[in-house]
Design a protein around this motif. Structure first.
Motif, short mmCIF file in Angstrom:
data_model
loop_
_atom_site.label_atom_id
_atom_site.label_comp_id
_atom_site.label_asym_id
_atom_site.label_seq_id
_atom_site.Cartn_x
_atom_site.Cartn_y
_atom_site.Cartn_z
N ASN A 101 -21.24 3.60 -15.28
CA ASN A 101 -19.89 3.20 -15.66
C ASN A 101 -18.84 4.28 -15.38
N GLU A 103 -15.97 4.04 -14.36
CA GLU A 103 -14.64 3.60 -14.78
C GLU A 103 -14.31 4.06 -16.21
N HIS A 104 -15.34 4.41 -16.98
CA HIS A 104 -15.11 4.86 -18.36
C HIS A 104 -14.24 6.11 -18.39
N ILE A 133 -24.34 3.22 -8.02
CA ILE A 133 -23.30 3.14 -9.04
C ILE A 133 -23.53 1.87 -9.86
N SER A 134 -23.49 2.01 -11.18
CA SER A 134 -23.56 0.87 -12.09
C SER A 134 -22.22 0.78 -12.81
N THR A 135 -21.57 -0.37 -12.73
CA THR A 135 -20.25 -0.52 -13.33
C THR A 135 -20.16 -1.79 -14.16
N TRP A 136 -19.72 -1.64 -15.39
CA TRP A 136 -19.53 -2.79 -16.27
C TRP A 136 -18.24 -3.52 -15.93
N PRO A 138 -15.74 -3.33 -12.78
CA PRO A 138 -15.45 -2.73 -11.48
C PRO A 138 -13.97 -2.70 -11.10
N LEU A 141 -12.19 0.51 -10.09
CA LEU A 141 -12.79 1.22 -8.96
C LEU A 141 -12.40 0.65 -7.61
N VAL A 154 -23.70 -4.53 -10.88
CA VAL A 154 -22.53 -5.14 -11.51
C VAL A 154 -22.99 -6.24 -12.46
#
Length: 265
Positions: A101, A103-104, A133-136, A138, A141, A154
């Motif tokens: 995450n 983006e956090h 990359i793991s994003t809750w 996105p 980003l 995702v």
């Protein structure tokens, strides 16, 4: 043991990390597990090594770094140390390390690039086989440059909003990852009240599946992903999900659904 099917990944987000569940997963042909350094109160890796160290070499393990006991960080030196600690705590090099995450921390392109570079370097050093990359969410980003990840993870499924779906697809186009994985196909619970109000079998060419099976199968198409990580402590639930993989998606219904989503936002 059934033939391995890498499309289904056993997620450990809400799992108690039981040995019997991991053993049952292998018997069902699930040979991939996904965890994170902060799961189980930051004890996931050590717990796995303790309860199932002899089983771990039979799995392809993906895990995530970025959350620390004092908060989230994208500092390259902290990420590199976290990767080194991951291999030590597991007693086994993971197959894939994901930046958790990003983006956090609301990164700019330079910050994201440096954070990713730490995982690229760790991969080159043999601390893992792949990075990603793991994003809750996105959306923050989109448009940021980063090294091409091996894996982009995702959210997927019927509970993902159109804006998040569009952002995930934009990242796939922008970053061109070698593989795309989905996660949280039930939005946290397959028994939540929402699943009594939706009919995911509408998306199947042959609507003979259970609601749970249909929702899981649709998660591979919203957005299009190669594998889906699903968290469970119930072997029966995992077996039911695997049975849903045989059903085909009705692409026309799926296309109409995406059009309706876009018109409503």
């Amino acid at each position: 043991m059934r033939t391995a099917d890498r499309r289904t990944v056993l997620g450990l987000h809400r799992s108690r990390h039981r040995r019997d569940l991991l053993s049952d997963a292998l018997d069902l042909g699930v040979t991939a597990i996904d965890t994170a350094s902060n799961y189980l109160g930051h004890h996931s890796h050590r717990t796995l090594a303790t309860v199932a160290g002899d089983l771990l070499p039979k799995f392809s393990i993906s895990t995530k770094v970025g959350y620390f006991e004092d908060g989230h960080s994208l500092l390259p030196e902290r990420l590199r140390h976290a990767v080194e600690k991951t291999a030590k705590d597991l007693g086994h090099e993971p197959g894939t390390i994901l930046l958790h995450n990003p983006e956090h921390s609301a990164p700019d392109a330079e910050t994201l690039t440096h954070a990713c570079a730490a995982l690229v370097d760790a991969t080159a050093a043999g601390l893992c086989e792949h990075w990603g990359i793991s994003t809750w969410d996105p959306r923050p980003l989109v448009g940021l440059d980063a090294p091409r990840p091996d894996v982009l993870m995702v959210r997927s499924g019927l509970l993902v909003s159109n804006r998040v779906l569009d952002a995930a697809e934009a990242l796939v186009t922008w970053w061109r990852p070698a593989a795309v994985w989905g996660m949280s196909p039930f939005g946290g619970s397959a028994t939540a009240p929402v699943w009594a109000r939706v009919e995911p079998r509408t998306f199947l060419r042959v609507p003979a599946a259970t609601t749970v099976q249909a929702a899981f199968r649709v998660a591979f198409a919203l957005p299009r992903v190669d594998a889906v990580a699903v968290s469970t402590d119930d072997t029966g639930h995992l077996r039911e999900l695997l049975g849903g993989l045989a059903y085909e998606i009705d692409t026309e219904v799926l296309r109409s659904y995406r059009q309706l989503l876009r018109q409503s936002t």
